[in-house]
Design a protein around this motif. Structure first.
Motif, short mmCIF file in Angstrom:
data_model
loop_
_atom_site.label_atom_id
_atom_site.label_comp_id
_atom_site.label_asym_id
_atom_site.label_seq_id
_atom_site.Cartn_x
_atom_site.Cartn_y
_atom_site.Cartn_z
N GLY A 37 8.94 -8.10 47.24
CA GLY A 37 7.93 -7.48 48.09
C GLY A 37 6.95 -6.64 47.30
O GLY A 37 5.75 -6.65 47.59
N ALA A 38 7.46 -5.91 46.30
CA ALA A 38 6.58 -5.07 45.49
C ALA A 38 5.59 -5.91 44.69
O ALA A 38 4.42 -5.55 44.56
CB ALA A 38 7.42 -4.20 44.55
N PHE A 39 6.05 -7.05 44.16
CA PHE A 39 5.15 -7.93 43.40
C PHE A 39 4.06 -8.50 44.31
O PHE A 39 2.88 -8.54 43.93
CB PHE A 39 5.94 -9.05 42.74
N ILE A 40 4.45 -8.93 45.52
CA ILE A 40 3.45 -9.48 46.44
C ILE A 40 2.45 -8.41 46.85
O ILE A 40 1.23 -8.65 46.85
CB ILE A 40 4.15 -10.06 47.68
N LEU A 41 2.96 -7.23 47.19
CA LEU A 41 2.06 -6.16 47.62
C LEU A 41 1.15 -5.71 46.47
O LEU A 41 -0.04 -5.44 46.69
CB LEU A 41 2.87 -4.97 48.13
N ALA A 42 1.70 -5.65 45.26
CA ALA A 42 0.86 -5.29 44.11
C ALA A 42 -0.24 -6.33 43.91
O ALA A 42 -1.39 -5.97 43.60
CB ALA A 42 1.72 -5.19 42.85
N VAL A 47 -5.98 -7.80 44.44
CA VAL A 47 -7.00 -8.63 45.07
C VAL A 47 -8.00 -7.76 45.82
O VAL A 47 -9.22 -7.99 45.77
CB VAL A 47 -6.35 -9.66 46.02
N ALA A 48 -7.50 -6.74 46.54
CA ALA A 48 -8.39 -5.87 47.30
C ALA A 48 -9.32 -5.08 46.38
O ALA A 48 -10.51 -4.92 46.68
CB ALA A 48 -7.57 -4.91 48.16
N ILE A 49 -8.80 -4.59 45.28
CA ILE A 49 -9.61 -3.77 44.37
C ILE A 49 -10.67 -4.61 43.66
O ILE A 49 -11.83 -4.20 43.54
CB ILE A 49 -8.70 -3.07 43.34
N PHE A 50 -10.28 -5.79 43.20
CA PHE A 50 -11.19 -6.62 42.40
C PHE A 50 -11.79 -7.76 43.20
O PHE A 50 -12.17 -8.79 42.63
CB PHE A 50 -10.43 -7.17 41.19
N TYR A 100 -9.80 -4.54 54.11
CA TYR A 100 -9.82 -3.95 55.44
C TYR A 100 -8.41 -3.77 55.98
O TYR A 100 -8.07 -2.71 56.54
CB TYR A 100 -10.64 -4.83 56.39
N SER A 101 -7.57 -4.78 55.85
CA SER A 101 -6.22 -4.70 56.43
C SER A 101 -5.39 -3.61 55.75
O SER A 101 -4.70 -2.83 56.42
CB SER A 101 -5.52 -6.05 56.31
N LEU A 102 -5.42 -3.55 54.42
CA LEU A 102 -4.65 -2.52 53.72
C LEU A 102 -5.20 -1.13 54.02
O LEU A 102 -4.43 -0.17 54.21
CB LEU A 102 -4.65 -2.79 52.22
N ALA A 281 2.78 -8.52 55.88
CA ALA A 281 3.81 -7.81 56.65
C ALA A 281 5.20 -8.02 56.06
O ALA A 281 5.99 -7.08 55.98
CB ALA A 281 3.77 -8.28 58.11
N ILE A 282 5.50 -9.25 55.63
CA ILE A 282 6.82 -9.52 55.06
C ILE A 282 7.02 -8.75 53.76
O ILE A 282 8.09 -8.18 53.52
CB ILE A 282 6.99 -11.04 54.82
N SER A 283 6.01 -8.70 52.91
CA SER A 283 6.15 -7.99 51.63
C SER A 283 6.42 -6.50 51.87
O SER A 283 7.28 -5.91 51.20
CB SER A 283 4.89 -8.18 50.78
#
Length: 303
Positions: A37-42, A47-50, A100-102, A281-283
Motif C-alpha cells: 500500500g505504501a508503494f502504491i500511495l507513494a 504522479v500528483a506532484i510531477f 484533486y483526489s489526494l 482506496a485499497i492502497s
C-alpha cells in the motif's frame, strides 16, 4: 531453562525496544500489505506532484478532429487510455485527477481530525456536564447518514471543491471525537497521570504531554482509513454534479458524471476513473490495516 524463559528470550530477540512508535514502525515494515500500500500511495503522490511532466497532454485540451466523427475512441498506442467525448486525453486527465483526489482526501480528513480531536479530548478529560453536552451533540450528529449530510452541506454552501472538503470534514468529526474521548477516558486514570496530578502538574500539561501521546494512536489509524472513505465520498459527490462546476476539471468523480450515456459505446470512460479510485482506496486501506495491527497490542502477530 524453562519454557517461559525461552519464550521471553525469543520475544526479546524478535521485537526491538524503544517504545511504542519504534516497535510499531518495526512491525509495519514487516507487514507485506502495508508495504504494498505504501508503494502504491507513494507512486500516486509522485504522479500528483510531477503531473505536468508525466502527462502526455493538457487535461483540458480539446481535440475534436481526433474523434473522426466517432465518439470516444478507446485505448490506442497514441492515447493509452483513449479519448473522452471532447477529444481530451483520458490518461492526462487521470494523472491530473490524482492531485484533486489526494488533496480533497487529505484536507477533509485534516478538518475532521482537528475538530473531532479537540471535542473528544475536552469531553474525555474534563468529563461531567461538558462531556455529556458534547457527546449528546455527537450522538445527534451520528443519527444523520454521513453521505446525506455531505450532500446537504454542499447543497447549502454551493457546489465546488472547497465545499466538498468542508462537507466531508464535517461528517468525519463525530468519528474522531468519540474515538479520542474513549482513548482519553482509558488513559486519564493511569498511574503516570495520577502521579503527575499529585506533584501539581497543570491539567493542560497533563493532557498535552501525558494523555494525548498515549491516546492518539487509534485516532491516527482511523484517520488513515477515513482518508480512503473521503476520496470515495468526494468521487460520489462529484458524480452527482456537486463537485467543480467547470466540466473540464479533471477530478475523478466529475469525470464520471457524463459517462452514463457512453457506457455502451465507450465503457473506458467509466472504467478507468473507477479503477483509479479503487486502487487509491485499497492502497490507503492496506496502510491503515497495517497501522492498526502495529499499534493495537491485541492485533499484533508474533510472526
Amino acid at each position: 531453562m524453562s519454557v517461559v524463559e525461552l519464550e521471553a528470550r525469543e520475544v526479546s530477540l524478535e521485537a526491538p525496544g524503544g517504545g511504542l512508535w519504534s516497535e510499531a514502525w518495526y512491525r509495519l515494515r514487516r507487514n507485506p500489505g502495508a508495504i504494498a500500500g505504501a508503494f502504491i500511495l507513494a507512486g500516486l503522490v509522485i504522479v500528483a506532484i510531477f503531473a505536468p511532466w508525466i502527462a502526455p497532454a493538457s487535461p483540458r485540451e480539446q481535440n475534436l478532429a481526433a474523434l473522426e466523427g466517432v465518439c470516444c475512441p478507446g485505448p490506442s498506442a497514441e492515447h493509452w487510455f483513449g479519448l473522452d467525448e471532447l477529444g481530451r486525453d483520458e490518461l492526462s486527465r487521470i494523472i491530473y485527477g490524482t492531485r484533486y483526489s489526494l488533496l480533497i482526501g487529505v484536507v477533509s480528513v485534516s478538518v475532521g481530525f482537528a475538530i473531532g480531536s479537540v471535542l473528544g479530548a475536552v469531553a474525555g478529560f474534563i468529563g461531567g456536564f461538558v462531556d455529556t453536552l458534547i457527546m449528546r451533540i455527537i450522538d445527534i450528529w451520528l443519527t444523520i447518514p454521513g453521505f446525506l449530510m455531505a450532500i446537504g452541506i454542499v447543497a447549502l454552501l454551493g457546489p465546488g471543491l472547497t465545499q466538498i472538503m468542508i462537507a466531508i470534514g464535517v461528517i468525519n468529526v463525530p468519528l474522531f471525537a468519540r474515538l479520542l474521548r474513549g482513548a482519553v477516558l482509558a488513559q486519564r486514570e493511569n498511574d503516570f497521570v495520577l502521579a503527575a496530578r499529585s506533584v501539581g502538574v497543570p491539567r493542560r500539561s497533563i493532557l498535552a504531554a501525558h494523555i494525548l501521546p498515549n491516546a492518539i494512536s487509534p485516532v491516527i489509524v482511523q484517520a488513515t482509513l477515513a482518508l480512503a472513505t473521503a476520496i470515495i465520498d468526494a468521487a460520489g459527490l462529484g458524480f452527482l454534479g456537486l463537485g467543480p462546476q467547470d466540466p473540464s476539471t479533471p477530478e475523478w468523480g466529475t469525470m464520471l458524471t457524463n459517462t452514463v450515456r457512453f457506457l455502451q459505446t465507450a465503457p473506458h470512460l467509466a472504467i478507468i476513473p473507477g479503477v483509479a479510485i479503487v486502487i487509491t482506496a485499497i492502497s490507503i486501506n492496506l496502510i491503515g490495516d497495517g497501522l492498526r495491527e502495529a499499534l493495537d497490542p491485541k492485533l499484533r502477530s508474533r510472526g
